[in-house]
Design a protein around this motif. Structure first.
Motif, PDB file in Angstrom:
ATOM      1  N   UNK A  82       0.833  -1.294  -0.264  1.00 52.28           N
ATOM      2  CA  UNK A  82       0.113  -0.038  -0.307  1.00 52.28           C
ATOM      3  C   UNK A  82       1.058   1.329  -0.032  1.00 52.28           C
ATOM      4  N   UNK A 113      -3.154  -7.145 -10.816  1.00 49.78           N
ATOM      5  CA  UNK A 113      -4.241  -6.475 -10.333  1.00 49.78           C
ATOM      6  C   UNK A 113      -3.357  -6.643  -9.372  1.00 49.78           C
ATOM      7  N   UNK A 115      -2.842  -7.404  -6.474  1.00 46.92           N
ATOM      8  CA  UNK A 115      -2.934  -8.375  -4.576  1.00 46.92           C
ATOM      9  C   UNK A 115      -2.122  -8.458  -3.790  1.00 46.92           C
ATOM     10  N   UNK A 119      -3.099  -7.935   0.167  1.00 50.48           N
ATOM     11  CA  UNK A 119      -3.064  -9.207   1.348  1.00 50.48           C
ATOM     12  C   UNK A 119      -2.400  -8.321   2.608  1.00 50.48           C
ATOM     13  N   UNK A 120      -1.246  -7.476   2.517  1.00 53.62           N
ATOM     14  CA  UNK A 120      -0.674  -6.673   3.489  1.00 53.62           C
ATOM     15  C   UNK A 120      -1.709  -5.827   4.104  1.00 53.62           C
ATOM     16  N   UNK A 123      -4.011  -8.165   6.126  1.00 52.32           N
ATOM     17  CA  UNK A 123      -3.170  -8.369   7.396  1.00 52.32           C
ATOM     18  C   UNK A 123      -3.046  -7.515   8.683  1.00 52.32           C
ATOM     19  N   UNK A 124      -2.991  -5.646   8.037  1.00 50.00           N
ATOM     20  CA  UNK A 124      -2.982  -5.187   9.055  1.00 50.00           C
ATOM     21  C   UNK A 124      -4.386  -4.388   9.413  1.00 50.00           C
ATOM     22  N   UNK A 126      -6.528  -7.067   9.811  1.00 43.28           N
ATOM     23  CA  UNK A 126      -6.349  -7.892  11.289  1.00 43.28           C
ATOM     24  C   UNK A 126      -6.241  -7.277  12.701  1.00 43.28           C
ATOM     25  N   UNK A 130      -9.920  -5.274  12.976  1.00 39.34           N
ATOM     26  CA  UNK A 130     -11.319  -5.405  12.116  1.00 39.34           C
ATOM     27  C   UNK A 130     -11.152  -6.484  12.089  1.00 39.34           C
ATOM     28  N   UNK A 131     -13.216  -6.764  10.814  1.00 38.21           N
ATOM     29  CA  UNK A 131     -13.350  -8.227  10.198  1.00 38.21           C
ATOM     30  C   UNK A 131     -12.622  -8.024   8.654  1.00 38.21           C
ATOM     31  N   UNK A 132     -12.051  -7.941   7.836  1.00 33.93           N
ATOM     32  CA  UNK A 132     -12.046  -8.434   6.881  1.00 33.93           C
ATOM     33  C   UNK A 132     -12.600  -9.298   6.104  1.00 33.93           C
ATOM     34  N   UNK A 134     -14.051 -10.922   2.629  1.00 37.20           N
ATOM     35  CA  UNK A 134     -13.479 -11.787   1.908  1.00 37.20           C
ATOM     36  C   UNK A 134     -13.754 -11.218   0.128  1.00 37.20           C
ATOM     37  N   UNK A 135     -14.429 -10.621   0.553  1.00 38.04           N
ATOM     38  CA  UNK A 135     -14.326  -9.606  -1.002  1.00 38.04           C
ATOM     39  C   UNK A 135     -13.865  -8.333  -1.021  1.00 38.04           C
ATOM     40  N   UNK A 136     -13.095  -8.224  -2.283  1.00 35.04           N
ATOM     41  CA  UNK A 136     -11.976  -7.223  -2.245  1.00 35.04           C
ATOM     42  C   UNK A 136     -12.076  -6.975  -3.374  1.00 35.04           C
ATOM     43  N   UNK A 171     -22.097  -7.756   5.379  1.00 35.13           N
ATOM     44  CA  UNK A 171     -21.877  -8.217   6.218  1.00 35.13           C
ATOM     45  C   UNK A 171     -21.480  -7.183   7.350  1.00 35.13           C
TER      46      UNK A 171
END
Lengths: 184, 184, 184, 184
Positions: A82, A113, A115, A119-120, A123-124, A126, A130-132, A134-136, A171
């Motif tokens: 990021x 894309x 990705x 992903x990083x 992890x931040x 979490x 926060x509740x990630x 799964x759709x990004x 969600x």
């Protein structure tokens, strides 16, 4: 339901910011309240843990996240991660503001894309409890065109935006039943 | 052999910066030239891709990395990742400056060891086409004490510092034979 | 120079295995010796830390990695990660066999490029104290076509293969000067 | 509420499996139904995408995940990642079975805490469209002692187990209100 969108680019007309602005339109069309934090228009200063009181812009962002039911984070992908500008803004936040809330991660990348940045970012998130979602969403290369009305020109991208937004509001409704938007 | 050390904290007396200063001492005792970039003393502004010319401090950092044979990156661990301040500085760099050079990643974390930030940092370094040293260093919790001479008070930490430094100079000598330090 | 290639698919005619077979051809055309470990043809059993003596196939793989100057790891991308079959094989290895050697990570993915699996794979390689090549290779979607002679049909893919192989042999020559291949 | 616990070690008396067995006791004491999938006692064969019908054990696991309201994944940390045995089992699953369900990731590691494996595991879970619990659990080094009754000997570990279990059942109740366990 109240959503805060944080646009993590520091470039004029950044595609990740255009994407978040379009997402804000879609949220509003669904009767979801929004707050937009644009780190280009209103940059927050470099985070210093020694400072006890954050400056006005950082305070605005912190309060906006605190008051939101869910969060959208948008970033360009720099070096497979990021933007420093977004990470710097996130350094002001803690699980007090983010914990237990649904978070949607969105990136835009000149190459394929982005990705790796998503992903990083998850992890931040979490780590902030926060509740990630799964759709990004990641836009790469030529998918990053926007029309005069601010919508992505590609129909597939527009549909994908609706899908990730619906997944986020769904969600959020589950995690915070009181925030549910009444169906028209 | 010339090493640049980039200290990615924005806090006074940050342990990650103290650790890098100690590492600089060890490098010098081995006849390795060093340049120290302290992002607390001399912060670089928020990276903006629209700016064609980086400001003086960013230019100094870019040149220091360009002229170095190897790189040490030090960071506190915030939210399982590197500091925004360090990521922002790395956003100024590219494979022109980092590509093909040995890179050592170092973190300091209030909790347990900061493996999450080091993993993210190595993914960023790869993206910059740097060669990650498989030996890295993370100080957690009580291991982060430094004496009046700037050395870690824990003997195990001091030994570990020597080990990662030797691994870095060894890797650098292989990647850049011309940079090899003559043995005394 | 001796390279071991480990093909981590458990599917007949897997594109990641076809890619590694093509890479083996390219290595040989450059006078590099190769050993091919195909986990489909000769699967290694589920790793059990209680077993003191690995079975014959696992022993063959361990010895092949031990004797190699550099390593190529190929994997399909399953669920954003490497195949269980490849991870299981890597669980037999340690830094004794991998430490200090150049490692090239390669993936093939039905969707977009498999960056997520490559990032995870490089974190595993670092843990084994291998030296990750910053050049990696991921084939996605339609780039995964191979002709009758085993070469990728796409010229860009063929060039990219040569580039990552040259980067690997160059890195290997630096890390292990004795392994250098004499130029014809 | 029905939870499936998948123990990803292939070692007799693995601490990650002992931890999951203790967690199963705690779930049951809270009137939560459980299914235990022990990949040591009942290993699933190496995943082969060419096989149309999974074998009996793999089918049992797939069905158990399908019928569960939430999932606990336990793994040793090998080379900074999950065991090949667990990854191989996960390769049989898809978003049909995991999508939208709360997932708790748990690791046990001989060294320091196994954050690297948990991060990789959460990236895999996201790919399966599961909802990662932001509370996770990693036991390192000396925290991995269990008494005759199967409980961790360390009181702090026992409390942490209760905390992550409560977080998981709370998240599950929100995501699947019908699965809520009646309070006694």
């Amino acid at each position: 339901m109240k959503i805060v969108l944080i646009a993590g680019s520091n470039r004029k007309n950044a595609t990740s910011t255009l994407l978040l602005k379009h997402m804000e339109d879609v949220f509003r069309s669904k009767n979801v309240e929004t707050t937009f934090v644009d780190l280009y228009d209103k940059p927050v200063p470099l985070y210093c843990p020694d400072d006890e009181t954050p400056d006005e812009r950082a305070s605005f962002m912190i309060r906006a996240v605190e008051e939101a039911d869910a969060i959208v984070l948008g970033t360009p992908e720099y070096h497979g991660s990021i933007s420093g500008v977004l990470k710097n803004a996130l350094d002001y936040l803690g699980s007090n503001e983010v914990g237990g809330k649904a978070v949607l991660s969105v990136s835009s990348s000149g190459g394929a894309v982005g990705v790796s940045s998503l992903t990083q970012l998850q992890a931040i998130v979490r780590n902030l409890h926060g509740i990630n979602s799964p759709e990004w969403l990641s836009l790469g290369g030529s998918a990053r065109q926007f029309g005069a009305d601010g919508s992505p020109t590609d129909a597939g991208v527009r549909q994908r935006v609706v899908r990730v937004i619906d997944a986020l509001t769904d969600l959020t409704s589950k995690l915070r039943p009181a925030a549910r938007v009444p169906q028209k």
